[in-house]
Design an enzyme around this catalytic site. Sequence first.
Site, PDB file in Angstrom:
ATOM      1  N   HIS A  26       0.718  -1.348   0.096  1.00  0.00           N
ATOM      2  CA  HIS A  26      -0.154   0.038  -0.030  1.00  0.00           C
ATOM      3  C   HIS A  26       0.895   1.315   0.109  1.00  0.00           C
ATOM      4  CE1 HIS A  26      -2.823   3.050   1.607  1.00  0.00           C
ATOM      5  NE2 HIS A  26      -3.706   2.440   0.872  1.00  0.00           N
ATOM      6  N   CYS A  27       1.987   1.121   0.635  1.00  0.00           N
ATOM      7  CA  CYS A  27       2.896   2.337   0.766  1.00  0.00           C
ATOM      8  C   CYS A  27       3.358   2.770  -0.660  1.00  0.00           C
ATOM      9  CB  CYS A  27       4.160   2.083   1.550  1.00  0.00           C
ATOM     10  SG  CYS A  27       3.391   1.568   3.422  1.00  0.00           S
TER      11      CYS A  27
END
Length: 364
Positions: free
Chosen positions: A354-355
């Site tokens: 997600h980062c």
Amino acid sequence: MSKKMNSTPKKDGFWMPGEWEKHDQCWMIWPERSDNWRLGAKPAQRVFANVANAIAKYEKVTMLVSHQQFENARNLLDQNVRVIECSNDDSWMRDVGPTIVKNKDGEIRGVDWVFNAWGGFKGGLYFPWDKDDAIARKVCEISNIDYYRTDFVLEGGSIHTDGDGTLYTTEECLLNENRNPDLSKEQIEENLKEYCGVEKVIWLPLGVYNDETNGHVDNLLHVVSPGHVVLTWTDDTTDPQYERSKLAYDILTNTLDAKGRKIKVTKLHQPGPLFITKEEAEGIDVCDTMSREPEQRMPASYANFYIANNAIILPIFGDKYDDLAVKTLQSVYPNHKIETVMAREILLGGGNIHCITQQQPTTK
């Protein structure tokens, strides 16, 4: 032609949609910092390519890459992944890219937050960070979408929204003195409401243990749908993560969202715990800011996944809890395919799938 707006998204009728809404594409940045990624970032580059190639089966992907790494990235990425040369400081697109907002007519705009490398000169992870601070504007200009430039320090990984008026964040990050020290909690909340177009902010005390971003919420939980989240969890009361997750659970289950719904919490058991090995630590160039020591616990989490069009791109670690994570997420996303990627190399850099991704919602 992209232009800078002088209002706010909320005033203009824009809001941050849920991540499960249909995307036009996903944005990423190619890794190469040898003081964050081991062995000259070669192992991480292979994993970033795996993530991009997995997402590209479901939606378009654009990879930003420095001129030094252009050919290398092009060779490792599938042909349907677009590669664009763009200067950068590191590869955390979630935190440096624009937060895309939309209106009722399906028009989209970007929010260009101030980026200070997770703390600036008070605990930030690298200097300089000016190239990363320019990424959001560049993405908007490449996409020809208008954008809002704020004077507010924020990373995309520090917020989650349900697309229906509610935003989730952590006090550990947003109230940290190295982000917006001159603003009160109430002023910070007002900024979130104005630029994300939300009505209610749910504050959780702490993120994942030993998260060097100061506890980003995207490593702690993910929003499944309005009124439903998955939360990083452990039943081990001796684990330092237990109290953090328990605090979040108690708040979430005793709070109504912006529309008055009770929040359903699905527990997502954490991996590990996982620790940096001596070999891994020795492969990273030593610097004064980012700590990568042998036996250092990593902030491993299955909640740090990407929702693509009809798929979940899930980090796994060769851990005993991998299968349980797949089963749990398949139960809450019955219409999505769970695509797993071995992601320890991303975790070694301080984050996960997600980062390193940022979705661009579909326009009508």
